[in-house]
Motif scaffolding. Structure first.
Motif, PDB file in Angstrom:
ATOM      1  N   ILE A 159       0.866  -1.175   0.000  1.00  0.00           N
ATOM      2  CA  ILE A 159       0.000   0.000   0.000  1.00  0.00           C
ATOM      3  C   ILE A 159       0.902   1.223   0.000  1.00  0.00           C
ATOM      4  N   THR A 160       0.619   2.166  -0.872  1.00  0.00           N
ATOM      5  CA  THR A 160       1.446   3.368  -0.939  1.00  0.00           C
ATOM      6  C   THR A 160       0.813   4.567  -0.244  1.00  0.00           C
ATOM      7  N   SER A 161      -0.514   4.578  -0.108  1.00  0.00           N
ATOM      8  CA  SER A 161      -1.175   5.682   0.598  1.00  0.00           C
ATOM      9  C   SER A 161      -2.577   5.279   0.985  1.00  0.00           C
ATOM     10  N   ALA A 162      -3.080   5.897   2.050  1.00  0.00           N
ATOM     11  CA  ALA A 162      -4.454   5.686   2.512  1.00  0.00           C
ATOM     12  C   ALA A 162      -4.910   6.991   3.153  1.00  0.00           C
ATOM     13  N   THR A 163      -5.690   7.765   2.450  1.00  0.00           N
ATOM     14  CA  THR A 163      -6.110   9.080   2.920  1.00  0.00           C
ATOM     15  C   THR A 163      -7.587   9.310   2.626  1.00  0.00           C
ATOM     16  N   VAL A 164      -8.203  10.156   3.426  1.00  0.00           N
ATOM     17  CA  VAL A 164      -9.597  10.526   3.189  1.00  0.00           C
ATOM     18  C   VAL A 164      -9.633  11.621   2.134  1.00  0.00           C
ATOM     19  N   THR A 165     -10.415  11.377   1.103  1.00  0.00           N
ATOM     20  CA  THR A 165     -10.588  12.355   0.031  1.00  0.00           C
ATOM     21  C   THR A 165     -12.074  12.574  -0.197  1.00  0.00           C
ATOM     22  N   ASN A 166     -12.419  13.713  -0.747  1.00  0.00           N
ATOM     23  CA  ASN A 166     -13.804  14.009  -1.076  1.00  0.00           C
ATOM     24  C   ASN A 166     -14.006  13.983  -2.579  1.00  0.00           C
ATOM     25  N   ALA A 167     -15.113  13.423  -3.005  1.00  0.00           N
ATOM     26  CA  ALA A 167     -15.443  13.380  -4.432  1.00  0.00           C
ATOM     27  C   ALA A 167     -16.859  13.910  -4.613  1.00  0.00           C
ATOM     28  N   THR A 168     -17.068  14.584  -5.718  1.00  0.00           N
ATOM     29  CA  THR A 168     -18.416  15.050  -6.058  1.00  0.00           C
ATOM     30  C   THR A 168     -19.097  13.971  -6.873  1.00  0.00           C
ATOM     31  N   VAL A 169     -20.155  13.419  -6.307  1.00  0.00           N
ATOM     32  CA  VAL A 169     -20.897  12.350  -6.944  1.00  0.00           C
ATOM     33  C   VAL A 169     -22.337  12.804  -7.091  1.00  0.00           C
ATOM     34  N   ASN A 170     -22.775  12.994  -8.345  1.00  0.00           N
ATOM     35  CA  ASN A 170     -24.137  13.462  -8.615  1.00  0.00           C
ATOM     36  C   ASN A 170     -24.446  14.762  -7.889  1.00  0.00           C
ATOM     37  N   GLY A 171     -23.465  15.649  -7.826  1.00  0.00           N
ATOM     38  CA  GLY A 171     -23.668  16.949  -7.214  1.00  0.00           C
ATOM     39  C   GLY A 171     -23.491  16.985  -5.715  1.00  0.00           C
ATOM     40  N   ALA A 172     -23.296  15.837  -5.096  1.00  0.00           N
ATOM     41  CA  ALA A 172     -23.126  15.784  -3.636  1.00  0.00           C
ATOM     42  C   ALA A 172     -21.671  15.444  -3.306  1.00  0.00           C
ATOM     43  N   THR A 173     -21.221  15.877  -2.145  1.00  0.00           N
ATOM     44  CA  THR A 173     -19.873  15.571  -1.690  1.00  0.00           C
ATOM     45  C   THR A 173     -19.897  14.287  -0.874  1.00  0.00           C
ATOM     46  N   VAL A 174     -19.097  13.327  -1.300  1.00  0.00           N
ATOM     47  CA  VAL A 174     -19.017  12.032  -0.619  1.00  0.00           C
ATOM     48  C   VAL A 174     -17.569  11.814  -0.196  1.00  0.00           C
ATOM     49  N   ALA A 175     -17.369  11.433   1.050  1.00  0.00           N
ATOM     50  CA  ALA A 175     -16.026  11.191   1.581  1.00  0.00           C
ATOM     51  C   ALA A 175     -15.645   9.725   1.385  1.00  0.00           C
ATOM     52  N   PHE A 176     -14.424   9.511   0.920  1.00  0.00           N
ATOM     53  CA  PHE A 176     -13.902   8.168   0.716  1.00  0.00           C
ATOM     54  C   PHE A 176     -12.552   8.025   1.397  1.00  0.00           C
ATOM     55  N   CYS A 177     -12.318   6.841   1.939  1.00  0.00           N
ATOM     56  CA  CYS A 177     -10.961   6.458   2.318  1.00  0.00           C
ATOM     57  C   CYS A 177     -10.348   5.880   1.053  1.00  0.00           C
ATOM     58  N   THR A 178      -9.460   6.640   0.440  1.00  0.00           N
ATOM     59  CA  THR A 178      -8.886   6.252  -0.846  1.00  0.00           C
ATOM     60  C   THR A 178      -7.531   5.580  -0.610  1.00  0.00           C
ATOM     61  N   VAL A 179      -7.458   4.331  -1.021  1.00  0.00           N
ATOM     62  CA  VAL A 179      -6.255   3.537  -0.805  1.00  0.00           C
ATOM     63  C   VAL A 179      -5.614   3.232  -2.151  1.00  0.00           C
TER      64      VAL A 179
END
Length: 597
Positions: A86-106
């Protein structure tokens, strides 16, 4: 307030769509929806229980049990081997259908060089996982948080509101430099291993992050992603509960050699790679207009779509320019007619007359040839070498994958377009490695798996007849009644490769596969949509399981999908025999390099 029936037909369509979107949004906000369509896929065959809807417990949202950063220390060498990390694991926000959704992006790498990314929802996970297919020869890592990466999920709330953990991979190589094709391990990772080990890594991360495993797993892909989907069903039948395979390049070797190579040869003024293109964009449009005028409207509506191109018997010679024509803008030259016929008909063995392909681009796809089989420029512009055609680049890019180990490495000019001995001499060696055409999915069925195949009738890259033949091969191998218990095929008129075209390309098959897997509701009619530039619904149309077609009832606005019913098949003959038919018989898949866990 006006009732829905008091509105004009187009307004009714928009009102229905708005009501549907509102309802789906509410369901998704509750975060306990059973599946994307709310159980809208009905049907009494193929696994539906009798006596009404089956008992079903909706899935609740599950929160993480550890901080996202902890996933950076997860060991994945048991999956990918030494060098995997694993090189990184951080919380990122993405705009999905106009809404902000938080993801743990690995992000990480599975040895030797499978770059992957897993997006784990922080507060919206509904206990589902989806692996996303990669198109073409891959070599790029798609963003799994974006809805555009999650194909065939039109209006699906579980996708729009971050209900799935999703994962993507570059399948073992980066970029479009073909040097990787000579590396046996990278070739194997592209053929079958990359998606599987990425799925295993994603599932390990799910368990670590949420403290539990996923309830259901899915694979969604189109084009080569469709091949990857079928490869999973054939090689790793327990990986996924449900699979959506769109326009699958399952016949990878034939597709990337003979199929596109024949388009290049047909287009060439010399019949070789030294020639210029014969047919250009403006004349492809002329051809398309004539084909639609001759064969469109098979649904009973004046829609300009061909309901089943196999019923069309258009002859390009009918629009050939007169010998003394002073203007040729609305007709085809004799050479253009010959090129069009060759593309439509496909090659035949020069000695026996045997068909060399299961199918070629179908009637109604002509406008979509532009940029693939046909240059983007017009016949009045400067000549274009056939080496500039996208079809040419497809063939040359896949050469080493297909022909490694063959008696001699052919060129695009020397392999046997019209010689059936080409199949055993060149394509059999790597067929069990690269192709995903084995029709025996009994292990996938035994594991409870469900499969939805779909293809656009106007596909410019892959003939839908190949997908039809694969479905027929499944029925011949496993029995038609048995196949209906776990598989469906949908053919969508006017739709190009993996979407687009003049048909109705907006379709939610994610809801259908989740309904089928989780609620035992086998899919029947699936509504498809056309939208304008503002994403407003302008027309709708159902599609039905193959071989049924949508039939306009004859009353009401034909743009409104409510005014269609299931019609009888327009064509019932099986796929014609051809030189490569044996590739659709059961076979033992081949492996090479590091074995997948």
């Amino acid at each position: 307030m006006r009732t829905l029936h008091s509105l004009n037909p187009l307004a009714r369509i928009k009102a229905r769509a708005a009501s549907l979107l509102t309802l789906l949004s509410i369901c998704a906000t509750a975060a306990i929806v059973a599946a994307c369509g709310g159980g809208s896929g009905s049907g009494s065959s193929g696994g539906s229980s009798s006596g009404g809807s089956p008992a079903y417990t909706p899935l609740s949202v599950v929160a993480p049990v550890v901080d996202c950063s902890k996933l950076a220390s997860i060991d994945i060498t048991d999956i990918g081997g030494a060098g995997s990390a694993i090189t990184s694991a951080t919380v990122t926000n993405a705009t999905v259908n106009g809404a902000t959704v938080a993801f743990c992006t690995v992000k990480g790498t599975l040895a030797p060089s499978n770059t992957f990314e897993v997006a784990l929802p922080v507060s919206t996970w509904t206990q589902r996982f989806a692996e996303l297919g990669c198109g073409g020869l891959c070599g790029n890592l798609s963003d799994p948080t974006q809805q555009s990466s999650f194909s065939f999920s039109y209006t699906c709330p579980l996708v729009q509101h971050g209900g799935f953990v999703t994962a993507a991979t570059d399948m073992g190589h980066s970029g479009q430099d073909s040097s990787w094709t000579t590396d046996p391990q990278k070739a194997a990772d592209f053929a079958y291993r990359g998606q599987h080990i990425t799925t295993l890594a994603a599932k390990k991360l799910i368990k670590a992050y949420y403290g539990q495993t996923q309830k259901y797993s899915y694979f969604i892909g189109c084009s080569d992603g469709g091949r990857e989907a079928l490869m999973a069903a054939q090689r790793y039948p327990a990986d996924y509960n449900g699979i959506v395979a769109g326009a699958p390049a399952a016949h990878f070797q034939i597709q990337n050699s003979l199929y596109h190579g024949w388009s290049v040869k047909s287009q060439s003024t010399t019949g070789t790679s030294a020639g210029n293109a014969v047919l250009y964009a403006d004349k492809a449009e002329v051809l398309h207009k004539a084909v639609i005028a001759a064969c469109g409207g098979g649904s009973g509506a004046a829609d300009g779509l061909i309901a089943d191109p196999r019923t069309c018997h258009f002859d390009p010679a009918t629009i050939q320019c007169a010998n003394n024509a002073t203007s040729t803008s609305d007709c085809l030259s004799a050479a253009e007619v010959t090129t069009a016929k060759n593309i439509f008909n496909g090659p035949t063995d020069a000695t026996t007359g045997e068909r060399m392909l299961a199918g070629s681009p179908q009637y109604g796809s002509e406008a979509n040839w532009i940029g693939v089989e046909v240059p983007n420029s017009n016949s009045t512009d400067a000549p274009v070498s056939v080496t500039k055609l996208f079809s040419y680049s497809i063939v040359t890019g896949a050469y080493n994958l297909i022909f490694t180990g063959s008696p001699t490495m052919p060129t695009i000019d020397t392999f046997g377009y019209q010689d059936a001995s080409f199949y055993p001499a060149y394509l059999k060696a790597n067929h069990p490695l690269n192709d995903a055409t084995s029709p025996d999915l009994s292990a996938f069925q035994a594991a409870g798996g469900k499969l939805i195949l779909w293809h656009g009738w106007a596909d410019q890259h892959i003939s839908p007849l190949f997908t039809i033949q694969y479905y027929e091969a499944m029925q011949n191998t496993m029995g038609a009644a048995n196949v209906s218990q776990f598989a469906r095929l949908y053919l969508v008129p006017g739709v190009a490769h993996c979407g687009g075209g003049e048909g109705f390309p907006n379709i939610d098959l994610v809801s259908k596969i989740t309904d089928w897997v989780e609620q035992v509701q086998a899919p029947d009619a699936v509504m498809t949509y056309q939208t304008d530039s503002s994403n407003n619904v302008t027309a709708s149309r159902p599609v039905y399981p193959y071989p049924a077609v949508a039939k306009y009832t004859g009353s009401g606005d034909w743009h409104d999908g409510a005014n269609y019913t299931q019609g009888a098949p327009l064509y019932t003959a099986s796929t014609a025999a051809w030189a490569g038919s044996s590739f659709y018989a059961p076979y033992t898949a081949a492996t090479q390099g590091v074995a997948a866990p």
